[in-house]
Design a protein around this motif. Sequence first.
Motif, mmCIF file in Angstrom:
data_model
loop_
_atom_site.group_PDB
_atom_site.id
_atom_site.type_symbol
_atom_site.label_atom_id
_atom_site.label_comp_id
_atom_site.label_asym_id
_atom_site.label_seq_id
_atom_site.Cartn_x
_atom_site.Cartn_y
_atom_site.Cartn_z
ATOM 1 N N ASP A 63 -4.180 -13.341 1.907
ATOM 2 C CA ASP A 63 -5.365 -12.585 2.306
ATOM 3 C C ASP A 63 -5.513 -12.785 3.806
ATOM 4 N N LEU A 64 -5.309 -11.716 4.569
ATOM 5 C CA LEU A 64 -5.269 -11.832 6.035
ATOM 6 C C LEU A 64 -6.631 -12.122 6.646
ATOM 7 N N CYS A 65 -7.679 -12.032 5.830
ATOM 8 C CA CYS A 65 -9.019 -12.356 6.353
ATOM 9 C C CYS A 65 -9.257 -13.859 6.378
ATOM 10 N N THR A 66 -8.345 -14.630 5.824
ATOM 11 C CA THR A 66 -8.532 -16.089 5.814
ATOM 12 C C THR A 66 -7.539 -16.766 6.768
ATOM 13 N N ILE B 119 1.258 -3.798 11.623
ATOM 14 C CA ILE B 119 -0.027 -4.006 10.945
ATOM 15 C C ILE B 119 -0.362 -2.711 10.214
ATOM 16 N N ALA B 120 -0.208 -2.708 8.899
ATOM 17 C CA ALA B 120 -0.467 -1.467 8.134
ATOM 18 C C ALA B 120 -1.427 -1.729 6.977
ATOM 19 N N HIS B 121 -2.218 -2.797 7.093
ATOM 20 C CA HIS B 121 -3.222 -3.035 6.050
ATOM 21 C C HIS B 121 -4.579 -2.566 6.576
ATOM 22 N N ALA B 122 -5.456 -2.207 5.696
ATOM 23 C CA ALA B 122 -6.835 -1.854 6.081
ATOM 24 C C ALA B 122 -7.633 -1.627 4.815
ATOM 25 N N GLN B 123 -8.946 -1.583 4.982
ATOM 26 C CA GLN B 123 -9.797 -1.117 3.884
ATOM 27 C C GLN B 123 -10.647 0.037 4.398
ATOM 28 N N ALA C 121 -1.121 6.603 14.878
ATOM 29 C CA ALA C 121 -2.255 7.024 14.054
ATOM 30 C C ALA C 121 -1.889 8.140 13.076
ATOM 31 N N PRO C 122 -1.821 7.814 11.781
ATOM 32 C CA PRO C 122 -1.627 8.884 10.789
ATOM 33 C C PRO C 122 -2.904 9.714 10.639
ATOM 34 N N ARG C 123 -2.762 10.909 10.091
ATOM 35 C CA ARG C 123 -3.946 11.661 9.657
ATOM 36 C C ARG C 123 -4.078 11.387 8.154
ATOM 37 N N ALA C 124 -4.965 12.130 7.462
ATOM 38 C CA ALA C 124 -5.182 11.874 6.035
ATOM 39 C C ALA C 124 -3.847 11.884 5.281
ATOM 40 N N THR C 125 -3.688 10.907 4.413
ATOM 41 C CA THR C 125 -2.426 10.717 3.688
ATOM 42 C C THR C 125 -2.752 10.479 2.213
ATOM 43 N N ARG C 126 -1.897 11.028 1.328
ATOM 44 C CA ARG C 126 -2.175 10.897 -0.111
ATOM 45 C C ARG C 126 -1.815 9.495 -0.622
ATOM 46 N N THR C 127 -2.782 8.585 -0.561
ATOM 47 C CA THR C 127 -2.584 7.238 -1.116
ATOM 48 C C THR C 127 -3.871 6.815 -1.827
ATOM 49 N N ALA C 128 -3.804 5.669 -2.488
ATOM 50 C CA ALA C 128 -4.970 5.153 -3.210
ATOM 51 C C ALA C 128 -6.078 4.718 -2.251
ATOM 52 N N ALA D 141 0.543 -1.185 15.566
ATOM 53 C CA ALA D 141 -0.670 -1.103 14.749
ATOM 54 C C ALA D 141 -0.771 0.307 14.170
ATOM 55 N N VAL D 142 -0.967 0.371 12.854
ATOM 56 C CA VAL D 142 -1.189 1.672 12.219
ATOM 57 C C VAL D 142 -2.694 1.950 12.296
ATOM 58 N N GLY D 143 -3.046 2.956 13.073
ATOM 59 C CA GLY D 143 -4.449 3.302 13.271
ATOM 60 C C GLY D 143 -4.854 4.460 12.388
ATOM 61 N N GLY E 268 0.815 -1.216 0.000
ATOM 62 C CA GLY E 268 0.000 0.000 0.000
ATOM 63 C C GLY E 268 0.845 1.260 0.000
ATOM 64 N N GLY E 269 0.176 2.393 0.000
ATOM 65 C CA GLY E 269 0.878 3.678 -0.071
ATOM 66 C C GLY E 269 1.777 3.909 1.130
ATOM 67 N N ILE E 270 1.222 3.786 2.324
ATOM 68 C CA ILE E 270 2.028 3.990 3.539
ATOM 69 C C ILE E 270 2.954 2.791 3.756
ATOM 70 N N GLY E 271 2.422 1.574 3.522
ATOM 71 C CA GLY E 271 3.216 0.357 3.737
ATOM 72 C C GLY E 271 4.472 0.323 2.891
ATOM 73 N N ALA E 272 4.363 0.681 1.600
ATOM 74 C CA ALA E 272 5.538 0.628 0.717
ATOM 75 C C ALA E 272 6.583 1.651 1.158
ATOM 76 N N ARG F 191 -1.928 -8.984 -0.931
ATOM 77 C CA ARG F 191 -2.669 -10.005 -1.691
ATOM 78 C C ARG F 191 -2.218 -10.106 -3.131
ATOM 79 N N ASP F 192 -1.489 -9.102 -3.617
ATOM 80 C CA ASP F 192 -1.157 -9.044 -5.043
ATOM 81 C C ASP F 192 0.324 -9.385 -5.263
ATOM 82 N N PRO F 193 0.619 -10.599 -5.792
ATOM 83 C CA PRO F 193 2.019 -11.002 -5.935
ATOM 84 C C PRO F 193 2.809 -10.091 -6.873
HETATM 85 N N1 LIG Z 1 -4.393 6.973 3.502
HETATM 86 C C1 LIG Z 1 -4.953 7.617 4.504
HETATM 87 O O1 LIG Z 1 -5.523 8.736 4.349
HETATM 88 C C2 LIG Z 1 -4.861 7.062 5.904
HETATM 89 C C3 LIG Z 1 -5.122 7.929 6.989
HETATM 90 C C4 LIG Z 1 -5.057 7.423 8.287
HETATM 91 C C5 LIG Z 1 -4.745 6.093 8.496
HETATM 92 N N2 LIG Z 1 -4.507 5.268 7.419
HETATM 93 C C6 LIG Z 1 -4.185 3.869 7.720
HETATM 94 O O2 LIG Z 1 -2.887 3.584 7.234
HETATM 95 C C7 LIG Z 1 -2.795 2.202 6.847
HETATM 96 C C8 LIG Z 1 -2.268 2.107 5.435
HETATM 97 O O3 LIG Z 1 -3.126 2.828 4.571
HETATM 98 P P1 LIG Z 1 -2.710 3.163 3.054
HETATM 99 O O4 LIG Z 1 -3.126 4.551 2.794
HETATM 100 O O5 LIG Z 1 -1.322 2.740 2.805
HETATM 101 O O6 LIG Z 1 -3.726 2.184 2.295
HETATM 102 P P2 LIG Z 1 -3.604 1.504 0.805
HETATM 103 O O7 LIG Z 1 -2.650 2.246 -0.027
HETATM 104 O O8 LIG Z 1 -5.003 1.369 0.338
HETATM 105 O O9 LIG Z 1 -3.016 0.066 1.130
HETATM 106 C C9 LIG Z 1 -3.794 -0.896 1.791
HETATM 107 C C10 LIG Z 1 -2.965 -2.137 1.972
HETATM 108 O O10 LIG Z 1 -3.726 -3.108 2.699
HETATM 109 C C11 LIG Z 1 -3.601 -4.359 2.029
HETATM 110 N N3 LIG Z 1 -4.784 -5.177 2.305
HETATM 111 C C12 LIG Z 1 -6.084 -4.776 2.326
HETATM 112 N N4 LIG Z 1 -6.880 -5.814 2.626
HETATM 113 C C13 LIG Z 1 -6.062 -6.887 2.832
HETATM 114 C C14 LIG Z 1 -6.286 -8.243 3.173
HETATM 115 N N5 LIG Z 1 -7.523 -8.737 3.358
HETATM 116 N N6 LIG Z 1 -5.215 -9.061 3.286
HETATM 117 C C15 LIG Z 1 -3.962 -8.597 3.079
HETATM 118 N N7 LIG Z 1 -3.687 -7.322 2.752
HETATM 119 C C16 LIG Z 1 -4.728 -6.479 2.630
HETATM 120 C C17 LIG Z 1 -3.482 -3.978 0.549
HETATM 121 O O11 LIG Z 1 -2.859 -5.025 -0.159
HETATM 122 P P3 LIG Z 1 -3.333 -5.512 -1.634
HETATM 123 O O12 LIG Z 1 -2.138 -5.289 -2.498
HETATM 124 O O13 LIG Z 1 -3.631 -6.906 -1.390
HETATM 125 O O14 LIG Z 1 -4.547 -4.698 -2.016
HETATM 126 C C18 LIG Z 1 -2.536 -2.780 0.659
HETATM 127 O O15 LIG Z 1 -1.204 -3.226 0.799
HETATM 128 C C19 LIG Z 1 -4.211 1.645 7.031
HETATM 129 O O16 LIG Z 1 -4.302 1.034 8.291
HETATM 130 C C20 LIG Z 1 -5.113 2.871 7.015
HETATM 131 O O17 LIG Z 1 -6.288 2.661 7.766
HETATM 132 C C21 LIG Z 1 -4.545 5.725 6.139
#
Ligand SMILES: NC(=O)c1ccc[n+]([C@@H]2O[C@H](COP(=O)([O-])OP(=O)(O)OC[C@H]3O[C@@H](n4cnc5c(N)ncnc54)[C@H](OP(=O)(O)O)[C@@H]3O)[C@@H](O)[C@H]2O)c1
Length: 277
Positions: free
Chosen positions: A61-64, A85-89, A180-187, A135-137, A16-20, A38-40
């Motif tokens: 897929d961490l839900c399984t 833990i930096a995944h979420a939807q 806990a991050p605030r709004a971040t420019r990611t997908a 945990a990334v909140g 993800g955006g923050i994770g990478a 989830r995406d190799p």
């Molecule tokens: N962006 C923001 O504005 C913002 C603000 C505050 C907090 N956060 C928090 O920061 C963290 C990272 O956010 P981000 O902006 O980097 O999000 P992101 O770019 O959408 O990335 C989400 C990541 O979660 C993975 N993921 C989602 N569901 C999954 C599952 N079931 N199993 C395994 N991997 C799964 C995705 O992997 P795939 O490649 O498999 O899709 C992707 O790597 C999250 O906890 C989010 O809540 C984000």
Amino acid sequence: MITLGGRTVVLTGASGGIGAALAAALVDAGATVLAVGRDPMKLNAMVHRHRPGAVVPVTADLCTPAGRAAVVAQAATMSPSLLVIAHAQGAFGLFEDQAETELAALVQTNLVAPMLLIRAMLPLLQAQPGAAVVAVGSTFGALAFPGFAAYSASKFGLRGLIEALGREHAGGTVRFQYLAPRATRTAFNTPAVDALNAELKTAQDDPKDVATQLLDAIRRGDRRRQLGWPEKLFARLNGVFPALIDRALRGQLPVVRRHARAASPVVLEKTHEIASH
Ligand SMILES: NC(=O)c1ccc[n+]([C@@H]2O[C@H](COP(=O)([O-])OP(=O)(O)OC[C@H]3O[C@@H](n4cnc5c(N)ncnc54)[C@H](OP(=O)(O)O)[C@@H]3O)[C@@H](O)[C@H]2O)c1
């Protein structure tokens, strides 16, 4: 300060955006990253961006149960001392317009999967000195926001989980951190969320800056950290004087509703149905 060089870090949401960005910062600090997503294809692209061996991909897929078991099995061969833990939807929309399946999947991804993965990883982490669960909140884990009811609930839950575990393991070898991050420019943010943030003049951070701040908090061992100003203040105010935040958000509600409506086709479909009858 905690040293990251030589550590193995299990990082979910690594694609993800923050994770990478966090993976890159961890590799720069000398850590080996077990990158979960989830995406190799995305994970393999990460492997090639870094020095050989620095990123080990795990497609899961961490839900399984099988997905979580795959992460633990790979981690067991690498003596991990940090789980991040930096995944979420996300799900922006008015609560009553969101499908039951969408709400359940969100809580499964953002709260149940982290809870079960942490539980499964604990024996491995307890075997290493100076281990931590991070945990990334989100700001919305301390300040619940209209239009993000289920997401806020999941992040409040995650914060409660980490806080309770930190207290349960007080004096133990594993540290628990909620950052806990605030709004971040990611997908992560859909065009509707971007439009809402623009109209509300909500500041959005660059994921690289967020990663730098997260790394700093990990190194310092902070039990909790809210990133960004004035979010730090608002999150605290919400804890002490929630009525003040109720009043401020009441003023923003028409804007939230308008963008949430644009985000939820269910409402548009309903309006269309009513209009055509
Ligand atoms: N962006 C923001 O504005 C913002 C603000 C505050 C907090 N956060 C928090 O920061 C963290 C990272 O956010 P981000 O902006 O980097 O999000 P992101 O770019 O959408 O990335 C989400 C990541 O979660 C993975 N993921 C989602 N569901 C999954 C599952 N079931 N199993 C395994 N991997 C799964 C995705 O992997 P795939 O490649 O498999 O899709 C992707 O790597 C999250 O906890 C989010 O809540 C984000």
